[in-house]
Design an enzyme around this catalytic site. Structure first.
Site, mmCIF file in Angstrom:
data_model
loop_
_atom_site.group_PDB
_atom_site.id
_atom_site.type_symbol
_atom_site.label_atom_id
_atom_site.label_comp_id
_atom_site.label_asym_id
_atom_site.label_seq_id
_atom_site.Cartn_x
_atom_site.Cartn_y
_atom_site.Cartn_z
ATOM 1 N N GLY A 175 -11.544 14.945 -7.879
ATOM 2 C CA GLY A 175 -10.117 14.705 -7.627
ATOM 3 C C GLY A 175 -9.937 13.441 -6.835
ATOM 4 N N SER A 176 -9.017 13.487 -5.886
ATOM 5 C CA SER A 176 -8.748 12.299 -5.074
ATOM 6 C C SER A 176 -7.943 12.720 -3.852
ATOM 7 C CB SER A 176 -7.943 11.317 -5.916
ATOM 8 O OG SER A 176 -7.090 10.563 -5.114
ATOM 9 N N SER A 177 -8.033 11.924 -2.791
ATOM 10 C CA SER A 177 -7.318 12.304 -1.559
ATOM 11 C C SER A 177 -5.801 12.200 -1.705
ATOM 12 C CB SER A 177 -7.799 11.458 -0.389
ATOM 13 O OG SER A 177 -7.575 10.098 -0.661
ATOM 14 N N CYS A 178 -5.315 11.579 -2.788
ATOM 15 C CA CYS A 178 -3.857 11.465 -2.939
ATOM 16 C C CYS A 178 -3.210 12.796 -3.350
ATOM 17 C CB CYS A 178 -3.484 10.368 -3.916
ATOM 18 S SG CYS A 178 -3.863 10.803 -5.597
ATOM 19 N N LYS B 30 -4.308 16.026 -10.898
ATOM 20 C CA LYS B 30 -5.560 16.314 -10.178
ATOM 21 C C LYS B 30 -5.478 17.681 -9.474
ATOM 22 C CE LYS B 30 -8.236 13.070 -11.291
ATOM 23 N NZ LYS B 30 -9.532 13.366 -11.908
ATOM 24 N N VAL C 214 -17.069 5.386 -10.798
ATOM 25 C CA VAL C 214 -17.880 6.503 -10.287
ATOM 26 C C VAL C 214 -19.001 6.848 -11.260
ATOM 27 C CG1 VAL C 214 -17.851 8.925 -9.588
ATOM 28 C CG2 VAL C 214 -15.906 7.457 -9.037
ATOM 29 N N ASP D 170 4.567 0.287 0.224
ATOM 30 C CA ASP D 170 3.460 0.574 1.141
ATOM 31 C C ASP D 170 2.706 1.830 0.711
ATOM 32 O OD1 ASP D 170 3.297 -1.402 3.004
ATOM 33 O OD2 ASP D 170 4.612 -0.433 4.473
ATOM 34 N N TRP E 149 0.427 -7.061 -0.611
ATOM 35 C CA TRP E 149 1.603 -6.243 -0.919
ATOM 36 C C TRP E 149 1.985 -5.385 0.288
ATOM 37 C CZ3 TRP E 149 -0.323 -3.805 -6.174
ATOM 38 C CH2 TRP E 149 -0.442 -4.827 -7.120
ATOM 39 N N TYR F 36 -0.302 11.260 -10.998
ATOM 40 C CA TYR F 36 -1.759 11.391 -10.938
ATOM 41 C C TYR F 36 -2.132 12.595 -10.066
ATOM 42 C CZ TYR F 36 -6.556 10.001 -9.749
ATOM 43 O OH TYR F 36 -7.915 9.982 -9.562
ATOM 44 N N LEU G 21 -11.967 4.886 -3.031
ATOM 45 C CA LEU G 21 -13.301 4.395 -3.402
ATOM 46 C C LEU G 21 -13.280 2.907 -3.687
ATOM 47 C CD1 LEU G 21 -14.083 7.200 -5.967
ATOM 48 C CD2 LEU G 21 -15.006 6.988 -3.645
ATOM 49 N N HIS H 169 -6.819 -1.166 -7.436
ATOM 50 C CA HIS H 169 -6.509 -0.738 -6.070
ATOM 51 C C HIS H 169 -6.602 -1.929 -5.113
ATOM 52 C CE1 HIS H 169 -7.299 3.382 -7.624
ATOM 53 N NE2 HIS H 169 -6.284 3.629 -6.825
ATOM 54 N N HIS I 243 -18.787 8.127 -17.864
ATOM 55 C CA HIS I 243 -19.963 7.390 -17.370
ATOM 56 C C HIS I 243 -19.714 5.897 -17.230
ATOM 57 C CE1 HIS I 243 -20.091 6.582 -21.639
ATOM 58 N NE2 HIS I 243 -20.916 5.597 -21.386
ATOM 59 N N PRO J 192 -12.672 12.897 -3.111
ATOM 60 C CA PRO J 192 -13.096 11.725 -2.344
ATOM 61 C C PRO J 192 -11.908 10.932 -1.813
ATOM 62 C CG PRO J 192 -13.301 11.270 -4.680
ATOM 63 C CD PRO J 192 -12.754 12.665 -4.562
ATOM 64 N N THR J 193 -12.146 10.198 -0.747
ATOM 65 C CA THR J 193 -11.145 9.288 -0.224
ATOM 66 C C THR J 193 -11.115 8.030 -1.105
ATOM 67 O OG1 THR J 193 -10.406 8.390 1.876
ATOM 68 C CG2 THR J 193 -12.737 8.106 1.375
HETATM 69 P P1 GDP Z 1 -2.907 3.881 -2.730
HETATM 70 O O1 GDP Z 1 -4.031 4.074 -1.759
HETATM 71 O O2 GDP Z 1 -2.758 4.992 -3.707
HETATM 72 O O3 GDP Z 1 -1.628 3.563 -2.033
HETATM 73 O O4 GDP Z 1 -3.275 2.661 -3.682
HETATM 74 P P2 GDP Z 1 -3.642 1.099 -3.510
HETATM 75 O O5 GDP Z 1 -5.087 0.960 -3.196
HETATM 76 O O6 GDP Z 1 -3.169 0.431 -4.764
HETATM 77 O O7 GDP Z 1 -2.760 0.540 -2.302
HETATM 78 C C1 GDP Z 1 -3.065 0.777 -0.965
HETATM 79 C C2 GDP Z 1 -2.186 -0.057 -0.052
HETATM 80 O O8 GDP Z 1 -2.563 -1.442 -0.136
HETATM 81 C C3 GDP Z 1 -0.692 -0.026 -0.347
HETATM 82 O O9 GDP Z 1 0.000 -0.046 0.892
HETATM 83 C C4 GDP Z 1 -0.468 -1.348 -1.091
HETATM 84 O O10 GDP Z 1 0.867 -1.832 -1.012
HETATM 85 C C5 GDP Z 1 -1.394 -2.253 -0.317
HETATM 86 N N1 GDP Z 1 -1.783 -3.522 -0.974
HETATM 87 C C6 GDP Z 1 -1.739 -4.744 -0.406
HETATM 88 N N2 GDP Z 1 -2.131 -5.688 -1.262
HETATM 89 C C7 GDP Z 1 -2.477 -5.043 -2.403
HETATM 90 C C8 GDP Z 1 -2.983 -5.500 -3.656
HETATM 91 O O11 GDP Z 1 -3.217 -6.682 -3.896
HETATM 92 N N3 GDP Z 1 -3.234 -4.541 -4.592
HETATM 93 C C9 GDP Z 1 -3.006 -3.202 -4.358
HETATM 94 N N4 GDP Z 1 -3.261 -2.309 -5.321
HETATM 95 N N5 GDP Z 1 -2.495 -2.764 -3.194
HETATM 96 C C10 GDP Z 1 -2.245 -3.660 -2.224
#
Ligand code: GDP
Length: 313
Positions: free
Chosen positions: A110-113, A144, A20, A273, A206, A140, A170, A183, A16, A167-168
């Site tokens: 779960g999660s879309s990953c 899941k 989410v 990436d 990144w 992870y 979040l 994230h 909780h 979910p995609t």
């Molecule tokens: P993912 O959806 O499981 O890959 O998780 P993230 O949300 O951490 O990353 C999504 C994408 O955003 C990846 O390509 C990361 O390299 C990029 N990214 C760019 N800048 C950032 C940042 O500051 N933090 C995170 N977490 N990801 C970043």
């Protein structure tokens, strides 16, 4: 199986306190049910006996399993053992014990990953296990996948009404805004507000900025979870998406617009990436009559407002 009513029922929200869970508790207030929660300090859901005792004592009718160890792309690759162990033990404990305590229905999140790295887009539910996973979050994802298969196995063997939803990506108020463990969306919000505060002209993104991600506002997810708990009764998992997909670079542009940041982006290509794209196919839930409501820019606006009130000093 019939649609269920939550009114006057005991509904346990496991997790909780997370992104989410918080939003779900708020959404459940409209259902006039009795919301049950337990703090991590009192009941570590990785602990079978403690979880068992808590369920025996509190006897929920329904359970939403939102408790999980979550994190962004870097955090996932730094702590593989924690990600797989924590998520596996939460899933095995809660799902098996829900069977043992005859819980009427559970919804496992779960999660879309969980889908293969190079799935055909938009990713349908039946793409599961048709290819290899993205290595940056396979720990992870494996946990899941085990969770959703557990739900299915107990539904098939024991006729339990255990459903699971995927979910995609979040985001929303209460997210983890830590730059290293969070994230991308909260990470970029944090970096941009810091740049504004310290009058920096650039922020670092990144990777290449080219991967695409679909983003779902957490309050929309909470609404979908209540909808599925009431109406979805099949053992096969179901996707929850928003159909709002952008490149990471465009995401940074939207956040810049909302916050009035006029600086430039530097791309740190030493960072991964991850998967190139993970847009999910939400036709199944859409055809049942549910759709997400919050646009990406509105959701980002609400998230930034929350950040300014709660996180920036
Ligand atoms: P993912 O959806 O499981 O890959 O998780 P993230 O949300 O951490 O990353 C999504 C994408 O955003 C990846 O390509 C990361 O390299 C990029 N990214 C760019 N800048 C950032 C940042 O500051 N933090 C995170 N977490 N990801 C970043």
């Amino acid at each position: 199986m019939k649609n269920i009513k939550l009114k006057n029922k005991k509904v346990f929200v496991a997790g909780h306190d997370g992104l989410v869970g918080k939003s779900l508790c708020k959404r459940l207030e409209k259902e006039n049910c009795k919301i049950l929660t337990c703090s991590k300090r009192k009941v570590d859901l990785r602990d079978f006996n403690k979880t068992n005792n808590w369920l025996k004592l509190n006897k929920p009718d329904y359970i939403f399993i939102c408790a999980a160890r979550v994190g962004g792309i870097l955090e996932n690759s730094l702590y593989p053992a924690d990600f797989i162990y924590d998520n596996l033990s939460i899933a095995t404990n809660l799902i098996h014990l829900s069977y043992k305590h005859k819980i009427k229905k559970i919804l496992y999140l779960g999660s879309s990953c969980i889908y293969p790295k190079f799935s055909k887009q938009p990713i349908k539910e039946d793409s599961l296990l048709t290819g290899s996973l993205e290595p940056t979050n396979e720990w992870y994802a494996i946990a899941k996948i085990a969770g959703l298969k557990l739900c299915k196995a107990y539904s098939v063997q024991h006729k339990c009404n255990f459903i699971s939803a995927m979910p995609t990506n979040l985001y929303g108020p209460g997210d983890n805004f830590d730059i290293n463990s969070g994230h991308v969306l909260p990470g970029l919000v944090h970096k941009i507000f810091d740049a504004l505060k310290y009058k920096k002209k650039t922020i670092t993104i990144w990777g290449t900025g080219k991967p695409k991600r679909e983003f779902l506002f957490v309050d929309d997810l909470a609404d979908a979870l209540v909808f599925l708990m009431k109406k979805y009764n099949k053992p096969d998992h179901i996707n929850i998406g928003s159909n709002q997909e952008v490149t990471i670079k465009d995401l940074a542009k939207i956040i810049s617009k909302v916050t009035n940041f006029k600086g430039n982006f530097i791309f740190d290509k030493s960072k991964p990436d991850g998967t190139p794209r993970k847009l999910i196919n939400s036709k199944k839930i859409n055809s049942m009559g549910w759709r997400s409501k919050t646009t990406l820019s509105k959701g980002i606006e609400l998230t930034c407002e929350w950040y300014l009130k709660n996180k920036s000093k």
